[in-house]
Design a protein around this motif. Structure first.
Motif, PDB file in Angstrom:
ATOM      1  N   LEU B  19      -7.588 -26.330 -27.528  1.00  0.00           N
ATOM      2  CA  LEU B  19      -8.135 -27.978 -26.723  1.00  0.00           C
ATOM      3  C   LEU B  19      -7.377 -26.650 -25.025  1.00  0.00           C
ATOM      4  CD1 LEU B  19      -8.488 -30.231 -25.372  1.00  0.00           C
ATOM      5  CD2 LEU B  19      -5.480 -30.229 -25.149  1.00  0.00           C
ATOM      6  N   ILE B  20      -6.566 -26.854 -25.124  1.00  0.00           N
ATOM      7  CA  ILE B  20      -5.178 -25.506 -23.546  1.00  0.00           C
ATOM      8  C   ILE B  20      -6.075 -25.061 -23.515  1.00  0.00           C
ATOM      9  CG2 ILE B  20      -3.492 -24.126 -23.275  1.00  0.00           C
ATOM     10  CD1 ILE B  20      -1.515 -26.455 -25.158  1.00  0.00           C
ATOM     11  N   ASP B  21      -7.484 -23.764 -24.243  1.00  0.00           N
ATOM     12  CA  ASP B  21      -8.003 -22.173 -24.433  1.00  0.00           C
ATOM     13  C   ASP B  21      -8.595 -23.128 -23.604  1.00  0.00           C
ATOM     14  OD1 ASP B  21      -5.466 -21.148 -25.531  1.00  0.00           O
ATOM     15  OD2 ASP B  21      -7.684 -20.588 -26.846  1.00  0.00           O
ATOM     16  N   CYS B  22     -10.008 -24.264 -23.770  1.00  0.00           N
ATOM     17  CA  CYS B  22     -10.697 -24.410 -23.173  1.00  0.00           C
ATOM     18  C   CYS B  22     -10.717 -25.140 -21.881  1.00  0.00           C
ATOM     19  CB  CYS B  22     -11.556 -26.006 -23.790  1.00  0.00           C
ATOM     20  SG  CYS B  22     -12.666 -25.546 -25.567  1.00  0.00           S
ATOM     21  N   VAL B  23      -9.199 -25.665 -21.509  1.00  0.00           N
ATOM     22  CA  VAL B  23      -9.111 -26.545 -20.198  1.00  0.00           C
ATOM     23  C   VAL B  23      -8.417 -25.114 -19.279  1.00  0.00           C
ATOM     24  CG1 VAL B  23      -6.892 -27.600 -18.986  1.00  0.00           C
ATOM     25  CG2 VAL B  23      -8.188 -28.932 -21.022  1.00  0.00           C
ATOM     26  N   PHE B  24      -8.240 -23.905 -19.913  1.00  0.00           N
ATOM     27  CA  PHE B  24      -7.506 -22.893 -19.094  1.00  0.00           C
ATOM     28  C   PHE B  24      -9.075 -21.997 -18.515  1.00  0.00           C
ATOM     29  CE2 PHE B  24      -3.796 -22.629 -20.301  1.00  0.00           C
ATOM     30  CZ  PHE B  24      -2.845 -22.386 -18.891  1.00  0.00           C
ATOM     31  N   LEU B  25     -10.524 -22.281 -19.226  1.00  0.00           N
ATOM     32  CA  LEU B  25     -11.528 -21.634 -18.993  1.00  0.00           C
ATOM     33  C   LEU B  25     -12.738 -22.216 -17.783  1.00  0.00           C
ATOM     34  CD1 LEU B  25     -12.899 -20.117 -22.650  1.00  0.00           C
ATOM     35  CD2 LEU B  25     -12.181 -18.887 -20.528  1.00  0.00           C
ATOM     36  N   LEU B  26     -11.849 -23.380 -18.639  1.00  0.00           N
ATOM     37  CA  LEU B  26     -12.411 -24.831 -16.807  1.00  0.00           C
ATOM     38  C   LEU B  26     -11.599 -24.324 -16.277  1.00  0.00           C
ATOM     39  CD1 LEU B  26     -13.252 -28.475 -19.374  1.00  0.00           C
ATOM     40  CD2 LEU B  26     -15.034 -26.775 -18.307  1.00  0.00           C
ATOM     41  N   ILE B  27     -10.566 -24.475 -15.742  1.00  0.00           N
ATOM     42  CA  ILE B  27      -9.980 -23.908 -14.202  1.00  0.00           C
ATOM     43  C   ILE B  27     -10.429 -22.530 -13.978  1.00  0.00           C
ATOM     44  CG2 ILE B  27      -7.360 -23.866 -13.636  1.00  0.00           C
ATOM     45  CD1 ILE B  27      -6.735 -26.420 -14.973  1.00  0.00           C
ATOM     46  N   MET B  28     -10.621 -21.703 -14.596  1.00  0.00           N
ATOM     47  CA  MET B  28     -10.698 -20.697 -13.831  1.00  0.00           C
ATOM     48  C   MET B  28     -11.718 -20.468 -13.541  1.00  0.00           C
ATOM     49  SD  MET B  28      -7.948 -19.109 -14.541  1.00  0.00           S
ATOM     50  CE  MET B  28      -8.851 -17.024 -14.031  1.00  0.00           C
ATOM     51  N   PHE B  29     -12.809 -21.389 -14.397  1.00  0.00           N
ATOM     52  CA  PHE B  29     -14.096 -21.068 -14.022  1.00  0.00           C
ATOM     53  C   PHE B  29     -14.457 -21.647 -11.772  1.00  0.00           C
ATOM     54  CE2 PHE B  29     -18.108 -24.349 -13.279  1.00  0.00           C
ATOM     55  CZ  PHE B  29     -19.185 -23.310 -12.798  1.00  0.00           C
ATOM     56  N   PHE B  30     -13.326 -22.741 -12.270  1.00  0.00           N
ATOM     57  CA  PHE B  30     -13.542 -23.798 -10.679  1.00  0.00           C
ATOM     58  C   PHE B  30     -12.797 -23.143  -9.324  1.00  0.00           C
ATOM     59  CE2 PHE B  30     -14.527 -27.616 -13.476  1.00  0.00           C
ATOM     60  CZ  PHE B  30     -15.499 -28.051 -12.852  1.00  0.00           C
ATOM     61  N   ILE B  31     -11.737 -22.799 -10.072  1.00  0.00           N
ATOM     62  CA  ILE B  31     -10.844 -21.523  -9.068  1.00  0.00           C
ATOM     63  C   ILE B  31     -11.963 -20.888  -8.747  1.00  0.00           C
ATOM     64  CG2 ILE B  31      -9.044 -20.012  -9.168  1.00  0.00           C
ATOM     65  CD1 ILE B  31      -6.990 -21.871 -10.543  1.00  0.00           C
ATOM     66  N   LEU B  32     -12.633 -19.804  -9.416  1.00  0.00           N
ATOM     67  CA  LEU B  32     -13.098 -18.892  -9.396  1.00  0.00           C
ATOM     68  C   LEU B  32     -15.135 -19.174  -8.028  1.00  0.00           C
ATOM     69  CD1 LEU B  32     -12.695 -16.476 -12.652  1.00  0.00           C
ATOM     70  CD2 LEU B  32     -11.968 -16.350  -9.937  1.00  0.00           C
ATOM     71  N   THR B  33     -14.884 -20.750  -8.677  1.00  0.00           N
ATOM     72  CA  THR B  33     -16.651 -20.668  -8.337  1.00  0.00           C
ATOM     73  C   THR B  33     -16.260 -21.544  -7.028  1.00  0.00           C
ATOM     74  OG1 THR B  33     -16.786 -22.910  -9.959  1.00  0.00           O
ATOM     75  CG2 THR B  33     -17.726 -20.436 -10.003  1.00  0.00           C
ATOM     76  N   THR B  34     -15.712 -22.270  -6.810  1.00  0.00           N
ATOM     77  CA  THR B  34     -15.332 -23.314  -5.580  1.00  0.00           C
ATOM     78  C   THR B  34     -14.822 -22.314  -4.524  1.00  0.00           C
ATOM     79  OG1 THR B  34     -13.962 -24.944  -6.730  1.00  0.00           O
ATOM     80  CG2 THR B  34     -13.133 -24.505  -4.407  1.00  0.00           C
ATOM     81  N   GLU B  35     -15.372 -22.392  -3.377  1.00  0.00           N
ATOM     82  CA  GLU B  35     -15.233 -21.857  -2.319  1.00  0.00           C
ATOM     83  C   GLU B  35     -15.639 -22.733  -1.399  1.00  0.00           C
ATOM     84  OE1 GLU B  35     -19.252 -19.644  -0.076  1.00  0.00           O
ATOM     85  OE2 GLU B  35     -19.341 -19.014  -2.074  1.00  0.00           O
ATOM     86  N   ILE B  36     -13.839 -22.625  -0.841  1.00  0.00           N
ATOM     87  CA  ILE B  36     -13.624 -23.366   0.649  1.00  0.00           C
ATOM     88  C   ILE B  36     -14.078 -22.491   2.149  1.00  0.00           C
ATOM     89  CG2 ILE B  36     -10.835 -23.777   1.679  1.00  0.00           C
ATOM     90  CD1 ILE B  36     -10.033 -22.754  -0.704  1.00  0.00           C
TER      91      ILE B  36
END
Lengths: 189, 178
Positions: B19-36
């Motif tokens: 679960l934590i693995d998946c959540v970390f993957l999701l966070i990494m995805f959002f951190i990398l794709t979010t464009e400020i």
């Protein structure tokens, strides 16, 4: 007794994951809510004349060109009218010096070819773009048939005309593959 | 027998690692794709059916100008402002009038033509008559409600610099599924 103590020590050794998971979930929710999927934009590419610029002489208007004037009429909520010079009625040789295209309401204006019609919001009365498109199509076909050259279209617009109206004309020209599209500029001082 | 019972106790715990693995993957995805995006304003772009879809980003040779409607001191749009269609030309959050825009373009075309490391080293195209043309492209992202005069102002500024800018794009809203 000995067994009990061992069990107790083993439980104490475990890492507390709960606060970390809490924070990770908070971060996840933050990114989920703040992430915004940007809609892709379209770009209408164009080129300014390469050989003209600061030293451009005033070019006389050619009768074969189609000249469209977008005029801002300041009455009531205001409206944009479209006039053309040397109007040639489709199917006749008659040439009218000035012709005004009809007006349509610009609220929820159906716009585009029949198979790809969309509603455009302009807000005030605008010229009938369908009629302008049909006229440009007719002029392009007849001009290319007669001269074998591209039809030059010149658009002059009042400063107060909203960008959407000019863009709609530009869009029509793109659709009809009119490549010689000119926007009139004011004279440089 | 006592040992077996102990193992059973351990099995009862939920394994959180995947679960934590998946959540970390999701966070990494959002951190990398979010464009400020600090520089691109929210604009109601004009609608055009024929606009070419946006290609991959990362092109630093395009000057993107925003033309939003002018806002009042509180940062809000006004009925009068919308009706009159008064806007302002912005580049990277700063407001430019025509003479300032000419200065900006002059600086950008100079940088584009200068040899590295002082520029991009893209020499201007020279056409008959000795007129020099820059390789820089200007994109106008204008609100559909602003007056078209701002489009003309940008065109005029492009022609006033040496080398001149001739590649222009006007952003439009793409047709949706409605």
């Amino acid at each position: 007794m000995l067994i009990k103590r061992n069990k107790y020590i083993q439980d104490e050794d475990e890492l507390q994951m709960t606060p970390m998971i809490d924070i990770v979930f908070q971060l996840l929710i933050f990114f989920l809510l703040s992430a915004k999927f940007i809609a892709l934009e379209g770009h209408l590419g164009s080129y300014l004349p390469k050989d003209k610029g600061l030293n451009t002489d005033v070019v006389p208007i050619d009768d074969a060109n189609v000249t469209l004037d977008l005029v801002w009429v300041d009455e009531g909520d205001g409206k944009v009218a479209c006039r053309t010079m040397n109007y040639r009625e489709p199917g006749s040789d008659e040439v009218k010096p000035v012709h005004a295209f009809g007006q349509v309401p610009g609220v929820d204006l159906p716009y585009g070819p029949p198979d790809n019609r969309r509603l455009v919001q302009i807000g005030y009365s605008v010229p009938d773009f369908d009629k302008i498109e049909a006229y440009l199509k007719h002029r392009k076909e007849s001009h290319e048939e007669l001269s074998g050259k591209e039809l030059p279209v010149v658009v002059n617009f009042d400063d107060k005309v909203k960008l959407q109206v000019v863009m709609t004309l530009l869009d029509i020209c793109h659709r009809l593959e009119i490549k010689e599209f000119t926007l009139m500029a004011r004279e440089m001082e | 027998m006592a040992k077996k019972r102990k193992d059973f106790r351990f099995d009862e715990k939920m394994d959180m690692t995947p679960l934590i693995d998946c959540v970390f993957l999701l966070i990494m995805f959002f951190i990398l794709t979010t464009e400020i995006t600090m520089t691109q304003a929210e604009l109601e772009l004009p609608f055009a059916l024929e606009g070419e879809a946006e290609k991959a980003k990362g092109d630093d040779t395009t000057i993107v100008l925003d033309v939003p409607l002018k806002r009042n001191r509180g940062g809000n749009l006004t009925e009068d402002g919308i009706r009159k269609g008064i806007g302002q030309i912005e580049y990277l959050g700063n407001v430019y009038d025509e003479p300032e825009l000419v200065k900006l373009f002059a600086k950008e075309v100079k940088y584009d033509a200068a040899d590295p490391p002082y520029g991009r080293g893209r020499s201007p195209e020279i056409i008959a008559g000795g007129r020099r043309l820059s390789q820089i492209k200007v994109r106008v992202r204008a609100d559909k409600r602003v007056n078209a005069e701002y489009l003309r102002t940008v065109f005029m500024a492009c022609q006033q610099v040496d080398p001149a800018i001739y590649k222009l794009e006007v952003s439009s809203e793409q047709p949706g599924d409605n």
